[in-house]
Design an enzyme around this catalytic site. Structure first.
Site, PDB file in Angstrom:
ATOM      1  N   PHE A  38       0.829  -1.212   0.000  1.00 45.68           N
ATOM      2  CA  PHE A  38       0.000   0.000   0.000  1.00 45.68           C
ATOM      3  C   PHE A  38       0.868   1.269   0.000  1.00 45.68           C
ATOM      4  CE2 PHE A  38      -1.918   2.777   3.486  1.00 45.68           C
ATOM      5  CZ  PHE A  38      -2.554   3.634   2.607  1.00 45.68           C
ATOM      6  N   ASN A  59       8.037  -9.736  -1.701  1.00 39.41           N
ATOM      7  CA  ASN A  59       7.724 -11.172  -1.812  1.00 39.41           C
ATOM      8  C   ASN A  59       6.225 -11.399  -2.019  1.00 39.41           C
ATOM      9  OD1 ASN A  59       6.598 -10.686   0.672  1.00 39.41           O
ATOM     10  ND2 ASN A  59       7.590 -12.399   1.728  1.00 39.41           N
ATOM     11  N   LEU A  88      20.591  -9.791  -0.279  1.00 41.98           N
ATOM     12  CA  LEU A  88      20.403  -9.267  -1.635  1.00 41.98           C
ATOM     13  C   LEU A  88      21.605  -8.400  -1.983  1.00 41.98           C
ATOM     14  CD1 LEU A  88      18.346  -8.796  -4.050  1.00 41.98           C
ATOM     15  CD2 LEU A  88      17.766  -6.670  -2.873  1.00 41.98           C
ATOM     16  N   TYR A  89      22.208  -8.681  -3.109  1.00 47.18           N
ATOM     17  CA  TYR A  89      23.385  -7.913  -3.526  1.00 47.18           C
ATOM     18  C   TYR A  89      23.051  -7.143  -4.788  1.00 47.18           C
ATOM     19  CZ  TYR A  89      26.001 -10.260   0.076  1.00 47.18           C
ATOM     20  OH  TYR A  89      26.433 -10.686   1.308  1.00 47.18           O
ATOM     21  N   ASN A 124      19.791  -7.384   6.832  1.00 47.98           N
ATOM     22  CA  ASN A 124      20.266  -7.526   5.450  1.00 47.98           C
ATOM     23  C   ASN A 124      20.297  -6.172   4.739  1.00 47.98           C
ATOM     24  OD1 ASN A 124      20.734 -10.277   5.510  1.00 47.98           O
ATOM     25  ND2 ASN A 124      18.666 -10.805   4.823  1.00 47.98           N
ATOM     26  N   TYR A 170       5.451  -7.736  16.025  1.00 51.14           N
ATOM     27  CA  TYR A 170       5.561  -6.529  15.202  1.00 51.14           C
ATOM     28  C   TYR A 170       6.212  -5.382  15.982  1.00 51.14           C
ATOM     29  CZ  TYR A 170       3.897  -2.701  12.147  1.00 51.14           C
ATOM     30  OH  TYR A 170       3.806  -1.607  11.319  1.00 51.14           O
ATOM     31  N   GLN A 187      28.389   2.322  14.576  1.00 52.26           N
ATOM     32  CA  GLN A 187      29.549   1.454  14.406  1.00 52.26           C
ATOM     33  C   GLN A 187      30.094   1.458  12.979  1.00 52.26           C
ATOM     34  OE1 GLN A 187      28.734  -2.314  16.328  1.00 52.26           O
ATOM     35  NE2 GLN A 187      30.400  -3.314  15.214  1.00 52.26           N
ATOM     36  N   HIS A 206      -5.276  -2.667   1.484  1.00 49.56           N
ATOM     37  CA  HIS A 206      -5.922  -3.961   1.364  1.00 49.56           C
ATOM     38  C   HIS A 206      -7.368  -3.888   1.800  1.00 49.56           C
ATOM     39  CE1 HIS A 206      -4.098  -7.945   0.852  1.00 49.56           C
ATOM     40  NE2 HIS A 206      -3.026  -7.210   0.633  1.00 49.56           N
TER      41      HIS A 206
HETATM   42  P1  NAD Z   1       1.531  -3.537   3.193  1.00 49.59           P
HETATM   43  O1  NAD Z   1       1.257  -4.840   3.834  1.00 49.59           O
HETATM   44  O2  NAD Z   1       0.574  -3.042   2.169  1.00 49.59           O
HETATM   45  O3  NAD Z   1       2.983  -3.503   2.543  1.00 49.59           O
HETATM   46  C1  NAD Z   1       4.071  -4.256   3.020  1.00 49.59           C
HETATM   47  C2  NAD Z   1       4.790  -4.842   1.825  1.00 49.59           C
HETATM   48  O4  NAD Z   1       5.911  -5.600   2.270  1.00 49.59           O
HETATM   49  C3  NAD Z   1       3.904  -5.798   1.023  1.00 49.59           C
HETATM   50  O5  NAD Z   1       3.999  -5.504  -0.341  1.00 49.59           O
HETATM   51  C4  NAD Z   1       4.471  -7.166   1.363  1.00 49.59           C
HETATM   52  O6  NAD Z   1       4.258  -8.112   0.340  1.00 49.59           O
HETATM   53  C5  NAD Z   1       5.937  -6.838   1.590  1.00 49.59           C
HETATM   54  N1  NAD Z   1       6.629  -7.817   2.424  1.00 49.59           N
HETATM   55  C6  NAD Z   1       6.227  -8.341   3.611  1.00 49.59           C
HETATM   56  N2  NAD Z   1       7.130  -9.220   4.067  1.00 49.59           N
HETATM   57  C7  NAD Z   1       8.141  -9.249   3.157  1.00 49.59           C
HETATM   58  C8  NAD Z   1       9.358  -9.982   3.055  1.00 49.59           C
HETATM   59  N3  NAD Z   1       9.721 -10.873   3.991  1.00 49.59           N
HETATM   60  N4  NAD Z   1      10.141  -9.771   1.977  1.00 49.59           N
HETATM   61  C9  NAD Z   1       9.790  -8.884   1.009  1.00 49.59           C
HETATM   62  N5  NAD Z   1       8.649  -8.181   1.050  1.00 49.59           N
HETATM   63  C10 NAD Z   1       7.830  -8.362   2.114  1.00 49.59           C
HETATM   64  O7  NAD Z   1       1.678  -2.482   4.382  1.00 49.59           O
HETATM   65  P2  NAD Z   1       1.847  -0.900   4.335  1.00 49.59           P
HETATM   66  O8  NAD Z   1       0.700  -0.334   5.053  1.00 49.59           O
HETATM   67  O9  NAD Z   1       2.153  -0.437   2.974  1.00 49.59           O
HETATM   68  O10 NAD Z   1       3.135  -0.718   5.257  1.00 49.59           O
HETATM   69  C11 NAD Z   1       4.414  -0.452   4.723  1.00 49.59           C
HETATM   70  C12 NAD Z   1       5.390  -0.202   5.852  1.00 49.59           C
HETATM   71  O11 NAD Z   1       4.975   0.917   6.641  1.00 49.59           O
HETATM   72  C13 NAD Z   1       5.536  -1.382   6.809  1.00 49.59           C
HETATM   73  O12 NAD Z   1       6.896  -1.513   7.173  1.00 49.59           O
HETATM   74  C14 NAD Z   1       4.720  -0.968   8.006  1.00 49.59           C
HETATM   75  O13 NAD Z   1       5.207  -1.558   9.177  1.00 49.59           O
HETATM   76  C15 NAD Z   1       4.903   0.545   8.000  1.00 49.59           C
HETATM   77  N6  NAD Z   1       3.776   1.212   8.672  1.00 49.59           N
HETATM   78  C16 NAD Z   1       2.543   1.297   8.066  1.00 49.59           C
HETATM   79  C17 NAD Z   1       1.496   1.916   8.739  1.00 49.59           C
HETATM   80  C18 NAD Z   1       0.121   2.035   8.117  1.00 49.59           C
HETATM   81  O14 NAD Z   1      -0.799   2.539   8.777  1.00 49.59           O
HETATM   82  N7  NAD Z   1      -0.098   1.633   6.886  1.00 49.59           N
HETATM   83  C19 NAD Z   1       1.688   2.442  10.022  1.00 49.59           C
HETATM   84  C20 NAD Z   1       2.951   2.312  10.599  1.00 49.59           C
HETATM   85  C21 NAD Z   1       3.989   1.711   9.915  1.00 49.59           C
HETATM   86  N1  UDP Z   2      23.987  -8.247   3.112  1.00 45.36           N
HETATM   87  C1  UDP Z   2      23.122  -8.190   2.025  1.00 45.36           C
HETATM   88  N2  UDP Z   2      23.525  -7.459   0.923  1.00 45.36           N
HETATM   89  C2  UDP Z   2      24.698  -6.780   0.883  1.00 45.36           C
HETATM   90  C3  UDP Z   2      25.547  -6.843   1.998  1.00 45.36           C
HETATM   91  C4  UDP Z   2      25.152  -7.585   3.106  1.00 45.36           C
HETATM   92  O1  UDP Z   2      22.049  -8.776   2.008  1.00 45.36           O
HETATM   93  O2  UDP Z   2      24.952  -6.149  -0.137  1.00 45.36           O
HETATM   94  C5  UDP Z   2      23.576  -9.017   4.297  1.00 45.36           C
HETATM   95  C6  UDP Z   2      24.587 -10.069   4.658  1.00 45.36           C
HETATM   96  O3  UDP Z   2      24.131 -11.320   4.183  1.00 45.36           O
HETATM   97  C7  UDP Z   2      24.620 -10.057   6.155  1.00 45.36           C
HETATM   98  C8  UDP Z   2      23.881  -8.808   6.580  1.00 45.36           C
HETATM   99  O4  UDP Z   2      23.515  -8.131   5.380  1.00 45.36           O
HETATM  100  O5  UDP Z   2      23.904 -11.152   6.681  1.00 45.36           O
HETATM  101  C9  UDP Z   2      24.694  -7.886   7.429  1.00 45.36           C
HETATM  102  O6  UDP Z   2      25.821  -7.478   6.693  1.00 45.36           O
HETATM  103  P1  UDP Z   2      27.193  -7.090   7.419  1.00 45.36           P
HETATM  104  O7  UDP Z   2      28.168  -6.757   6.354  1.00 45.36           O
HETATM  105  O8  UDP Z   2      26.936  -6.071   8.451  1.00 45.36           O
HETATM  106  O9  UDP Z   2      27.546  -8.416   8.207  1.00 45.36           O
HETATM  107  P2  UDP Z   2      28.536  -9.591   7.904  1.00 45.36           P
HETATM  108  O10 UDP Z   2      28.340  -9.994   6.475  1.00 45.36           O
HETATM  109  O11 UDP Z   2      29.879  -9.039   8.182  1.00 45.36           O
HETATM  110  O12 UDP Z   2      28.106 -10.651   8.861  1.00 45.36           O
END
Ligand code: NAD
Ligand code: UDP
Ligand code: UDP
Length: 342
Positions: A38, A59, A88-89, A124, A170, A187, A206
């Site tokens: 959203f 995702n 993710l790189y 990450n 959460y 750091q 949603h």
């Molecule tokens: P949303 O659920 O519509 O969007 C979240 C997105 O993150 C979705 O597209 C979902 O598929 C994706 N996602 C979830 N888990 C994932 C994962 N493991 N890897 C990759 N993608 C993943 O919610 P939103 O309302 O758009 O919220 C967005 C952000 O703002 C969130 O971090 C939420 O905590 C924060 N937030 C929203 C509100 C609100 O009122 N909408 C309030 C406070 C904070």
């Molecule tokens: N990481 C990532 N993408 C990058 C660099 C790091 O997803 O481009 C991830 C990496 O897998 C690690 C985490 O980010 O688990 C934290 O990275 P950092 O370099 O701080 O830790 P380290 O790799 O030294 O444990």
């Protein structure tokens, strides 16, 4: 600009919304995690229209391709189907880290996954920011204040969160995400920004996410009972999504590295809110009281003095935002009933 205009084709020879031309030195490559959700999809519209290159990583747990489909194929746009819990790189200049379910039914559906997303996922993205020397913005939440003993909530307040309650996956997930952000800032000298987002609503939210705005609008549009949890004396303050997007972009590009509240301080009780929506839709629904929720914060209103200091303030009046959202829900309902008949 107005986010709801993003779907209109403003240039005759383009099938995309109009994109500003940016010189290469001003054009950034920006990762938006959760960009198909959203808030994320509205942020993506803004960054694309501003002329940046945008990589959406999602995702599709609660997001959907449809929210960003109007950009698919655009040379500045990329969509990655990826889970943030996996490393993710890629090469980017800025990271808006929004990936996380946001509505209580969604984040309670799989609490362990919610914890992994907010902890490992954030780690990450901080690791990525560190490697590419990019700037990182965390979408944190007013939930870090828990059921607050301070009202309105300012950024100095440490919060009142039950660490083992149903919302903890959460709330504590976001709290440790903030902790990790500042650990990487201190750091590893990563540039971090932390937005504490208060309740936000608007089109593309949603329909069935169980949040109060979506529930009340859907119930009103279908002449079903409006379900108020408990007496409905608990309060919330709702901001419209375009105001939030403005705040996120301003904060990212500001020099404020400490947390900043982003929300609309107009506070209403949930019962008042039921009446407002009922009247706007003009429906016959009754308001019914159902069981109150465990650990439900009783009052919530942001102190936005700090955000106002960077020149931000909410602009869209609640009624106008609600009307736009009601219209979106009407169209979605029409489309889904139409699809079912076919
Ligand atoms: P949303 O659920 O519509 O969007 C979240 C997105 O993150 C979705 O597209 C979902 O598929 C994706 N996602 C979830 N888990 C994932 C994962 N493991 N890897 C990759 N993608 C993943 O919610 P939103 O309302 O758009 O919220 C967005 C952000 O703002 C969130 O971090 C939420 O905590 C924060 N937030 C929203 C509100 C609100 O009122 N909408 C309030 C406070 C904070
Ligand atoms: N990481 C990532 N993408 C990058 C660099 C790091 O997803 O481009 C991830 C990496 O897998 C690690 C985490 O980010 O688990 C934290 O990275 P950092 O370099 O701080 O830790 P380290 O790799 O030294 O444990
Ligand atoms: N709420 C309600 N009826 C509903 C959904 C929610 O009364 O159908 C209440 C809920 O108990 C809470 C408030 O509305 O007090 C906001 O709930 P929401 O889930 O939208 O967001 P959050 O609790 O995360 O602020």
């Amino acid at each position: 600009g107005d986010m709801s205009q993003a779907d209109t084709h403003s240039s005759e020879d383009s099938k995309y919304p109009k994109v500003k031309f940016l010189m290469e030195k001003d054009r950034k490559r920006i990762l938006v995690t959760g960009g198909a959700g959203f808030v994320g999809s509205h942020l993506v519209d803004r960054l694309m229209m501003d002329g940046h290159e945008v990589v959406v990583m999602d995702n599709f747990f609660t997001g959907r391709k449809r929210n960003v489909e109007h950009w698919i194929g655009h040379e500045n746009f990329e969509l990655l189907n990826h889970d943030v819990v996996e490393p993710l790189y890629i090469e980017v200049d800025q990271i808006y880290h929004l990936a996380s379910p946001a509505s209580p039914p969604h984040y309670m559906y799989n609490p362990i996954k919610t914890i992994k997303t907010n902890t490992i996922g954030t780690l990450n993205m901080l690791g990525l920011a560190k490697r590419v020397n990019g700037r990182f913005l965390l979408a944190s939440t007013s939930e870090v204040y828990g059921d607050p003993e301070v009202h309105p909530q300012n950024e100095e307040y440490w919060g009142h969160v039950n660490p083992i309650g149903p919302r903890a996956c959460y709330d504590e997930g976001k709290r440790v995400a903030e902790t990790m952000s500042y650990a990487y800032a201190k750091q590893e000298h990563v540039q971090v920004r932390v937005a504490r987002i208060f309740n936000t609503f608007g089109p593309r939210m949603h329909m069935s996410d169980g949040r109060v705005v979506s529930n009340f609008i859907l119930q009103s549009l279908q002449d079903q009972p409006i379900t108020v949890f408990g007496a409905g004396k608990q309060t919330r303050s709702f901001q419209y999504v375009s105001d939030l997007v403005n705040g996120l972009v301003m904060l990212m590009n500001s020099n404020i590295s400490t947390p900043v509240n982003l929300g609309n301080p107009e506070e209403h009780s949930i019962l008042e809110f039921a009446t407002i929506i009922k009247n706007l839709v003009g429906c016959k629904s009754d308001v019914v009281h159902v069981k109150e929720q465990e650990d439900d914060p009783q009052r919530r209103r942001p102190d936005i003095t700090k955000a106002m200091g960077m020149g931000w303030q909410p602009k869209v009046p609640m009624i106008e935002g609600l009307n736009r959202t009601i219209e979106y829900f009407r169209q979605e309902l029409f489309q889904s009933s139409h699809n079912q008949k076919m």
